[in-house]
Design an enzyme around this catalytic site. Structure first.
Site, PDB file in Angstrom:
ATOM      1  N   GLY A   1     -10.181  -0.608   5.725  1.00  0.00           N
ATOM      2  CA  GLY A   1      -8.684  -0.299   5.387  1.00  0.00           C
ATOM      3  C   GLY A   1      -7.595  -1.126   5.617  1.00  0.00           C
ATOM      4  O   GLY A   1      -7.643  -2.185   6.807  1.00  0.00           O
TER       5      GLY A   1
ATOM      6  N   HIS B   1      -9.325   1.664   1.449  1.00  0.00           N
ATOM      7  CA  HIS B   1      -7.820   2.289   1.025  1.00  0.00           C
ATOM      8  C   HIS B   1      -6.701   1.091   1.557  1.00  0.00           C
ATOM      9  O   HIS B   1      -7.140   0.575   2.775  1.00  0.00           O
ATOM     10  CB  HIS B   1      -7.719   3.596   1.976  1.00  0.00           C
ATOM     11  CG  HIS B   1      -7.948   3.598   3.191  1.00  0.00           C
ATOM     12  ND1 HIS B   1      -7.057   3.229   4.278  1.00  0.00           N
ATOM     13  CD2 HIS B   1      -9.283   3.742   4.059  1.00  0.00           C
ATOM     14  CE1 HIS B   1      -7.675   3.367   5.658  1.00  0.00           C
ATOM     15  NE2 HIS B   1      -8.985   3.875   5.360  1.00  0.00           N
ATOM     16  N   ASP B   2      -5.686   1.350   1.165  1.00  0.00           N
ATOM     17  CA  ASP B   2      -4.430   0.526   1.430  1.00  0.00           C
ATOM     18  C   ASP B   2      -4.591  -0.891   1.553  1.00  0.00           C
ATOM     19  O   ASP B   2      -3.756  -1.686   2.242  1.00  0.00           O
ATOM     20  CB  ASP B   2      -3.918   0.989   2.800  1.00  0.00           C
ATOM     21  CG  ASP B   2      -3.736   2.405   2.809  1.00  0.00           C
ATOM     22  OD1 ASP B   2      -2.889   3.042   2.113  1.00  0.00           O
ATOM     23  OD2 ASP B   2      -4.417   3.375   3.304  1.00  0.00           O
TER      24      ASP B   2
END
Length: 277
Positions: free
Chosen positions: A142, A124-125
């Site tokens: 992340g 994520h991200d």
């Protein structure tokens, strides 16, 4: 590539999905309702595209890839977050890319012309640049930033919030805990700098004179007889006319409080770079 869009009868494309011209969706694929797939992209078979995911044009996605799954984060509260993949990417078997978190960037982004080999994981991200190659088993935590023209060797793992500069090369099996400056080579379990990525710079068209300046700047930056801040300022003054050296300086000055730059091996501030000039 066929000109007409084709969806195999054994594939599931949910209402609401946006499917471009010439897209090929093979058997046993599942495309969710909030997905957009660009013209000419091909899902070979057994591909899952979920979440709020946008895939660019002329990508090839191999079996068992899962794109747009929710972030593997206990802090995520289920808000709508996104995954965006650029044009001309090759995504091999069992690759996984997650959407962002509602407490982070809210988005995971992957640039154009990427090549992601089997079992790569992008969490994520993350923000991945253009022309990036990740070989088999590379794992990103992340909030990682990866610049353009970066190569990451197989079975490497990168800690959350780490930044990888443009044209860097990471050797296979590396464990990356800190930022990697642009144009560098790194390697090792708890990786360290191993010099400048001379081969990568040549392939990217960096002039020979600039490569020589970068190697001199590298030696000054990591001279342990002086504080790092003093070394950065010295390079800033001596190499102000070198665009590439200034990119390294700017990268190092942009560090956040949680970040540190990977150093060379202890007692080895020289740039080996396989003895290439």
């Amino acid at each position: 590539m066929q000109d007409e869009t084709f969806i195999h009868p054994l594939a599931i494309v949910e209402p609401g999905a946006g499917i471009g011209a010439g897209v090929q969706i093979g058997p046993f694929c599942h495309v969710g309702p909030d997905v957009t797939i660009g013209d000419g992209t091909r899902l070979i078979s057994h591909v899952v595209v979920a979440g709020a995911t946008t895939i660019g044009r002329n990508c090839t996605i191999h079996p068992q890839a899962v794109l747009g799954g929710p972030p593997q984060s206990t802090g995520h509260k289920g808000g709508r977050t996104t995954l965006t993949i650029g044009d001309n990417c090759i995504i091999r078997e069992f690759v996984s890319m997650n959407t962002g978190t509602d407490f982070g960037r809210g988005a995971t982004t992957v640039g154009d012309n990427g090549h992601f080999l089997a079992y790569v994981h992008i969490a994520h991200d993350c923000a991945i640049g253009n022309n990036v190659t990740m070989t088999n088993g590379v794992t990103l935590a992340g909030h990682i930033e990866v610049g353009d023209f970066v190569g990451i060797g197989g079975l490497s793992a990168i800690h959350q919030f780490v930044r990888i500069g443009h044209n860097a090369f990471i050797a296979g099996g590396s464990m990356i805990l800190g930022d990697v400056i642009p144009y560098a080579m790194v390697g090792g379990n708890r990786a360290t700098l191993r010099g400048m990525n001379v081969v990568g710079m040549k392939r990217s068209g960096v002039p020979k004179a600039e490569i020589l300046k970068l190697r001199r700047a590298y030696r000054i930056l990591f001279d342990r007889t002086r504080p790092l801040a003093e070394n950065i300022e010295r390079v800033r003054e001596e190499f102000a006319d070198s665009v590439y050296s200034m990119k390294v300086v700017d990268f190092m000055l942009a560090r956040g409080k949680r970040q540190f730059t990977l150093p060379p091996l202890k007692g080895a501030a020289d740039d080996d770079a396989d003895g290439q000039d």
